[in-house]
Design a protein around this motif. Structure first.
Motif, PDB file in Angstrom:
ATOM      1  N   PHE A 349     -13.074  -8.338   6.461  1.00 15.39           N
ATOM      2  CA  PHE A 349     -12.744  -8.052   5.070  1.00 15.39           C
ATOM      3  C   PHE A 349     -13.695  -7.027   4.478  1.00 15.39           C
ATOM      4  N   GLY A 350     -14.969  -7.180   4.788  1.00 19.99           N
ATOM      5  CA  GLY A 350     -15.956  -6.286   4.198  1.00 19.99           C
ATOM      6  C   GLY A 350     -15.890  -4.858   4.696  1.00 19.99           C
ATOM      7  N   HIS A 351     -15.482  -4.651   5.938  1.00 21.21           N
ATOM      8  CA  HIS A 351     -15.558  -3.321   6.533  1.00 21.21           C
ATOM      9  C   HIS A 351     -14.210  -2.655   6.817  1.00 21.21           C
ATOM     10  N   PHE A 352     -13.163  -3.442   7.004  1.00 21.49           N
ATOM     11  CA  PHE A 352     -11.914  -2.836   7.465  1.00 21.49           C
ATOM     12  C   PHE A 352     -10.716  -3.059   6.551  1.00 21.49           C
ATOM     13  N   TYR A 353     -10.895  -3.854   5.485  1.00 22.50           N
ATOM     14  CA  TYR A 353      -9.748  -4.228   4.662  1.00 22.50           C
ATOM     15  C   TYR A 353      -9.024  -3.016   4.087  1.00 22.50           C
ATOM     16  N   GLU A 354      -9.764  -2.119   3.439  1.00 21.39           N
ATOM     17  CA  GLU A 354      -9.106  -0.984   2.780  1.00 21.39           C
ATOM     18  C   GLU A 354      -8.441  -0.066   3.795  1.00 21.39           C
ATOM     19  N   ARG A 355      -9.110   0.170   4.914  1.00 16.76           N
ATOM     20  CA  ARG A 355      -8.530   1.038   5.937  1.00 16.76           C
ATOM     21  C   ARG A 355      -7.245   0.421   6.490  1.00 16.76           C
ATOM     22  N   ALA A 356      -7.239  -0.902   6.611  1.00 17.89           N
ATOM     23  CA  ALA A 356      -6.091  -1.575   7.212  1.00 17.89           C
ATOM     24  C   ALA A 356      -4.915  -1.725   6.248  1.00 17.89           C
ATOM     25  N   THR A 357      -5.170  -1.628   4.946  1.00 13.24           N
ATOM     26  CA  THR A 357      -4.099  -1.882   3.979  1.00 13.24           C
ATOM     27  C   THR A 357      -3.718  -0.659   3.146  1.00 13.24           C
ATOM     28  N   THR A 358      -4.293   0.494   3.444  1.00 18.30           N
ATOM     29  CA  THR A 358      -3.938   1.695   2.689  1.00 18.30           C
ATOM     30  C   THR A 358      -2.434   1.963   2.753  1.00 18.30           C
ATOM     31  N   TRP A 359      -1.838   1.788   3.935  1.00 20.80           N
ATOM     32  CA  TRP A 359      -0.397   2.034   4.089  1.00 20.80           C
ATOM     33  C   TRP A 359       0.429   1.158   3.150  1.00 20.80           C
ATOM     34  N   LEU A 360      -0.084  -0.039   2.839  1.00 21.65           N
ATOM     35  CA  LEU A 360       0.659  -0.993   2.030  1.00 21.65           C
ATOM     36  C   LEU A 360       0.570  -0.672   0.540  1.00 21.65           C
ATOM     37  N   TYR A 361      -0.641  -0.380   0.073  1.00 23.04           N
ATOM     38  CA  TYR A 361      -0.850  -0.267  -1.364  1.00 23.04           C
ATOM     39  C   TYR A 361      -0.713   1.144  -1.922  1.00 23.04           C
ATOM     40  N   THR A 362      -0.623   2.147  -1.072  1.00 20.63           N
ATOM     41  CA  THR A 362      -0.477   3.520  -1.577  1.00 20.63           C
ATOM     42  C   THR A 362       0.937   4.057  -1.345  1.00 20.63           C
ATOM     43  N   HIS A 363       1.856   3.202  -0.987  1.00 22.24           N
ATOM     44  CA  HIS A 363       3.231   3.616  -0.705  1.00 22.24           C
ATOM     45  C   HIS A 363       3.889   4.183  -1.963  1.00 22.24           C
ATOM     46  N   ASP A 364       4.517   5.351  -1.840  1.00 21.04           N
ATOM     47  CA  ASP A 364       5.166   6.006  -2.973  1.00 21.04           C
ATOM     48  C   ASP A 364       6.654   5.676  -2.977  1.00 21.04           C
ATOM     49  N   LEU A 365       7.097   4.912  -3.961  1.00 25.34           N
ATOM     50  CA  LEU A 365       8.500   4.542  -4.070  1.00 25.34           C
ATOM     51  C   LEU A 365       9.335   5.612  -4.754  1.00 25.34           C
ATOM     52  N   GLY A 366       8.687   6.523  -5.468  1.00 20.54           N
ATOM     53  CA  GLY A 366       9.433   7.486  -6.264  1.00 20.54           C
ATOM     54  C   GLY A 366       9.866   6.870  -7.589  1.00 20.54           C
ATOM     55  N   THR A 367      10.758   7.537  -8.274  1.00 16.45           N
ATOM     56  CA  THR A 367      11.185   7.084  -9.597  1.00 16.45           C
ATOM     57  C   THR A 367      12.700   6.944  -9.646  1.00 16.45           C
ATOM     58  N   LEU A 368      13.158   6.207 -10.627  1.00 15.87           N
ATOM     59  CA  LEU A 368      14.587   6.073 -10.892  1.00 15.87           C
ATOM     60  C   LEU A 368      14.913   6.826 -12.178  1.00 15.87           C
ATOM     61  N   PRO A 369      16.124   7.321 -12.311  1.00 19.95           N
ATOM     62  CA  PRO A 369      16.481   8.055 -13.532  1.00 19.95           C
ATOM     63  C   PRO A 369      16.516   7.138 -14.740  1.00 19.95           C
TER      64      PRO A 369
END
Length: 380
Positions: A349-369
């Motif tokens: 958790f202390g050393h690898f959490y952010e590297r391992a979860t970047t794909w999850l929390y920075t995902h760009d969904l885009g916008t809806l009209p």
């Protein structure tokens, strides 16, 4: 075009809102009139789920609703969106209100039991014998989806996953506000969080190869059982003994990968397509709603839009399901693996959490009209 959404929980309400945003005429059918349905506990909304609510135009309303807490969990450091922990019924109630305001017609006490193609559309049948017709059907009716078999009669059924959860509310126990606490104990995991009123909301996730029968045991006996199971965890034991309200125990199930998510008229979203767990079930369902609507908005046909939605979601859901299996396995390991887990997890958790979860929390969904729509009242 007209759309029927089967299921009025988080997934169904979010999808109905998303489809209205791109101009669909939407009717949502739900079995239970009570927003809590048969589930009365709290859930987790990670930062990616909150961004999905933002795309739907509902984030402010959800954040103003009754939240148990906002904590720096389910996000990367520096992210301004804190993970939210609402009651399930509060979240569903807000989303249904947003759906009604968007022009969705909500019909409760109507359980869908069958569907069949008719011409260029789909006709559904309900348990009371009534029928309805639309251009497409979105199956958002959860893990035990009745419409999943419409796409694949041989699809797998959910199976008990070796865990069950019991949740409750304790009073008079000191707990730090704004902190999400999880203990990996000998018998599973124990989570607790302090609510704004000073009560402590908790959930015990118990590893047991044999599923209990939740209705066979009264509240006092459940608390006695949990006190025995968590007797080596002082904080968990203190909270269990101070419990004033117990929620209905829930068995946790797994579902084999669903190979078919759609045809030309029917599409699965949320748990109907991919129950993942690991605190991401709700967030992934909200993501589904946004991605499905965007895919349909850009497609020349319903079938093409469904196929693009499936293409965009399959890899991400597969990666999330793998992470969820790892999470679940960590709660059901034997004594040797448990000792190794307890040594490795703080370092990981202390050393690898952010590297391992970047794909999850920075995902760009885009916008809806954005779209001005005529509000229509719900039908009950």
């Amino acid at each position: 075009m007209e759309a029927i959404v089967a299921g009025g929980g988080v997934s169904g309400a979010a999808t109905a809102i998303a489809l209205r945003r791109i101009g669909f005429d939407v009717t949502l059918y739900e079995t239970h009139p009570d927003p809590a349905g048969q589930v009365g506990s709290f859930l987790s909304l990670a930062s990616n789920g909150l961004r999905g609510l933002e795309a739907l135009g509902c984030l402010d309303q959800v954040q103003q609703a009754r939240l148990l807490a906002e904590v720096p969990r389910g996000r990367l450091s520096g992210d301004p969106l804190f993970s939210a922990t609402p009651m399930r019924d509060s979240l569903v109630e807000v989303l249904r209100k947003c759906a009604t305001q968007a022009g969705v017609r909500i019909v409760t006490v109507r359980r869908l039991v069958a569907a069949e193609p008719v011409g260029d559309g789909i006709r559904v049948q309900f348990a009371d014998g009534s029928r309805a017709r639309a251009d497409l059907l979105v199956s958002a009716d959860g893990l035990w989806s009745a419409t999943r078999s419409v796409l694949d009669p041989g699809t797998s059924r959910p199976a008990y996953g070796g865990l069950y959860s019991v949740s409750g509310v304790a009073d008079g126990v000191p707990a730090e506000a704004g902190t999400f606490n999880m203990v990996f104990a000998r018998c599973g995991a124990f989570l607790h969080i302090s609510a704004p009123d000073g009560t402590v909301w908790w959930s015990a996730q118990v590893a047991d190869p044999r599923p209990p029968k939740p209705t066979d045991i009264g509240d006092d006996r459940w608390l006695d059982r949990l006190a025995e199971l968590y007797r080596f965890e002082p904080k968990a034991l203190e909270i269990i003994r101070a419990t004033t309200q117990l929620h209905r125990p829930t068995l946790m199930h797994t579902l084999a990968e669903v190979p078919i998510w759609h045809d030309e008229r029917v599409v699965l979203v949320g748990d109907a397509a991919h129950p993942v767990g690991a605190g991401q079930g709700v967030s992934m369902a909200i993501e589904d709603a946004v991605v499905l609507a965007r895919a349909l908005a850009d497609a020349d046909s319903t079938g093409e839009g469904f196929a693009e939605y499936h293409r965009l979601r399959r890899a991400r859901i597969g990666k999330m399901a793998k992470a969820a299996r790892t999470n679940r396995d960590a709660k059901t390991v034997g004594p040797i693996a448990r000792r190794f887990r307890d040594l490795v997890m703080p370092v990981a958790f202390g050393h690898f959490y952010e590297r391992a979860t970047t794909w999850l929390y920075t995902h760009d969904l885009g916008t809806l009209p954005a779209q001005a729509v005529q509000t229509r009242p719900a039908e009950h």
